[in-house]
Write an enzyme that holds these catalytic residues in place. Structure first.
Site, PDB file in Angstrom:
ATOM      1  N   GLU A 110      10.635  16.417  65.477  1.00 60.52           N
ATOM      2  CA  GLU A 110      11.839  16.396  66.242  1.00 60.52           C
ATOM      3  C   GLU A 110      13.026  16.531  65.046  1.00 60.52           C
ATOM      4  O   GLU A 110      12.839  15.799  63.888  1.00 60.52           O
ATOM      5  CB  GLU A 110      12.229  15.218  66.883  1.00 60.52           C
ATOM      6  N   ASP A 111      14.066  16.967  65.405  1.00 59.42           N
ATOM      7  CA  ASP A 111      15.473  16.844  64.429  1.00 59.42           C
ATOM      8  C   ASP A 111      16.099  15.369  64.320  1.00 59.42           C
ATOM      9  O   ASP A 111      16.080  14.876  63.420  1.00 59.42           O
ATOM     10  CB  ASP A 111      16.432  17.889  64.731  1.00 59.42           C
ATOM     11  N   ASP A 114      17.571   9.704  69.237  1.00 59.27           N
ATOM     12  CA  ASP A 114      18.893   8.874  69.774  1.00 59.27           C
ATOM     13  C   ASP A 114      18.396   7.977  70.725  1.00 59.27           C
ATOM     14  O   ASP A 114      17.895   6.748  70.453  1.00 59.27           O
ATOM     15  CB  ASP A 114      19.943   9.875  70.172  1.00 59.27           C
ATOM     16  N   PHE A 163      27.742  11.135  66.293  1.00 57.22           N
ATOM     17  CA  PHE A 163      27.302  12.402  66.642  1.00 57.22           C
ATOM     18  C   PHE A 163      27.381  13.346  65.203  1.00 57.22           C
ATOM     19  O   PHE A 163      28.403  13.602  64.603  1.00 57.22           O
ATOM     20  CB  PHE A 163      28.270  13.206  67.585  1.00 57.22           C
ATOM     21  N   ARG A 176      24.814  24.515  63.423  1.00 62.16           N
ATOM     22  CA  ARG A 176      23.316  24.545  63.320  1.00 62.16           C
ATOM     23  C   ARG A 176      23.108  25.051  61.799  1.00 62.16           C
ATOM     24  O   ARG A 176      21.913  24.475  61.234  1.00 62.16           O
ATOM     25  CB  ARG A 176      22.500  25.361  64.110  1.00 62.16           C
TER      26      ARG A 176
HETATM   27  P1  IMP Z   1      17.541  11.897  72.438  1.00 62.89           P
HETATM   28  O1  IMP Z   1      16.741  12.146  73.826  1.00 62.89           O
HETATM   29  O2  IMP Z   1      18.645  11.134  72.925  1.00 62.89           O
HETATM   30  O3  IMP Z   1      16.528  10.779  71.739  1.00 62.89           O
HETATM   31  O4  IMP Z   1      17.931  12.863  71.888  1.00 62.89           O
HETATM   32  C1  IMP Z   1      17.109  14.024  71.321  1.00 62.89           C
HETATM   33  C2  IMP Z   1      17.876  15.195  71.250  1.00 62.89           C
HETATM   34  O5  IMP Z   1      19.264  15.157  71.446  1.00 62.89           O
HETATM   35  C3  IMP Z   1      17.769  15.675  69.730  1.00 62.89           C
HETATM   36  O6  IMP Z   1      16.467  16.536  69.730  1.00 62.89           O
HETATM   37  C4  IMP Z   1      19.128  16.564  69.593  1.00 62.89           C
HETATM   38  O7  IMP Z   1      18.791  17.899  70.289  1.00 62.89           O
HETATM   39  C5  IMP Z   1      19.990  15.810  70.430  1.00 62.89           C
HETATM   40  N1  IMP Z   1      20.835  14.882  69.745  1.00 62.89           N
HETATM   41  C6  IMP Z   1      20.695  13.606  69.641  1.00 62.89           C
HETATM   42  N2  IMP Z   1      21.940  13.117  68.771  1.00 62.89           N
HETATM   43  C7  IMP Z   1      22.500  14.202  68.529  1.00 62.89           C
HETATM   44  C8  IMP Z   1      23.403  14.214  67.335  1.00 62.89           C
HETATM   45  O8  IMP Z   1      24.140  13.541  66.872  1.00 62.89           O
HETATM   46  N3  IMP Z   1      23.876  15.440  67.072  1.00 62.89           N
HETATM   47  C9  IMP Z   1      23.345  16.634  67.773  1.00 62.89           C
HETATM   48  N4  IMP Z   1      22.301  16.627  68.455  1.00 62.89           N
HETATM   49  C10 IMP Z   1      22.091  15.336  68.832  1.00 62.89           C
END
Ligand code: IMP
Length: 193
Positions: A110-111, A114, A163, A176
């Site tokens: 995963e990148d 959050d 963000f 990106r």
């Molecule tokens: P989560 O489900 O909130 O844990 O977020 C996971 C996904 O949300 C990541 O794989 C990203 O694609 C996107 N994401 C979360 N935080 C950011 C951010 O700060 N910038 C851009 N994409 C984000």
């Protein structure tokens, strides 16, 4: 004009340089190589954000002797953010993996994590497919707004509570391609409803 110059008006500050990101990926690769030494490994990158980290991690693993016996690279594509800077909270599978998961050692790449919903969704889905083992590797950990307690086995760097964009991460599909991780100027988000 390089990438940094072309986004000069919108990028507020660089959080991690390309070099710092590369070092973090190499550090994760050494841990992963030791844990999977002599075993085949399926790297499952989560598009679109993990596009770059998956490739760079696969290359870093290839450079380590005595690591996994073979490395397969596959991708799946999910969406959780729509086009905004806040998560919709709803994870949708846009494209499933093409490689079978059953009986394999699978490492989800995963990148960023959050609220944790994306990884929790993927862990649940993939566990149901009976892998030999399932672990997760996340390049950027943003721990401030977790909604679920989800296990991350390898973490690259800590993200601030902001963000962030670059190195695969986008805002409305832009940024990106930045080779570094950056924070955007607040005015960029001012048109969100
Ligand atoms: P989560 O489900 O909130 O844990 O977020 C996971 C996904 O949300 C990541 O794989 C990203 O694609 C996107 N994401 C979360 N935080 C950011 C951010 O700060 N910038 C851009 N994409 C984000």
């Amino acid at each position: 004009m390089n990438a940094r110059e072309s986004y000069d008006g919108t990028v507020q500050r660089t959080l991690f340089t390309a070099e710092e990101i590369g070092t973090a990926i190499e550090r994760m690769a050494r841990l992963i190589a030791a844990d999977y030494a002599g075993q085949p490994l399926l790297l499952l990158g989560v598009l679109k954000g993990a596009l770059y980290v998956t490739v760079d991690l696969a290359r870093a693993l290839a450079a380590i002797p005595d690591g996994p016996s073979e490395i397969l690279v596959d991708y799946l594509c999910v969406s959780s953010y729509g086009n905004a800077s806040r998560s919709s909270g709803e994870v949708r599978m846009l494209k499933d993996a093409s490689e079978p998961v059953a009986g394999r050692h699978v490492l989800v790449v995963e990148d960023i994590i959050d609220n944790g919903l994306t990884l929790a969704y993927l862990r649940g889905l993939l566990e149901g497919r009976a892998p030999a083992s399932l672990r997760a590797c996340v390049l950027f950990d943003k721990p401030f707004h977790r909604l679920v307690d989800v296990k991350v086995d390898y973490v690259g760097l800590s993200s601030p509570d902001a963000f962030v964009v670059g190195y695969g991460l986008d805002y409305q599909e832009i940024f990106r391609n930045l080779p570094y991780l950056a924070q955007l100027q607040p005015w960029v988000f001012s048109k969100e409803s």
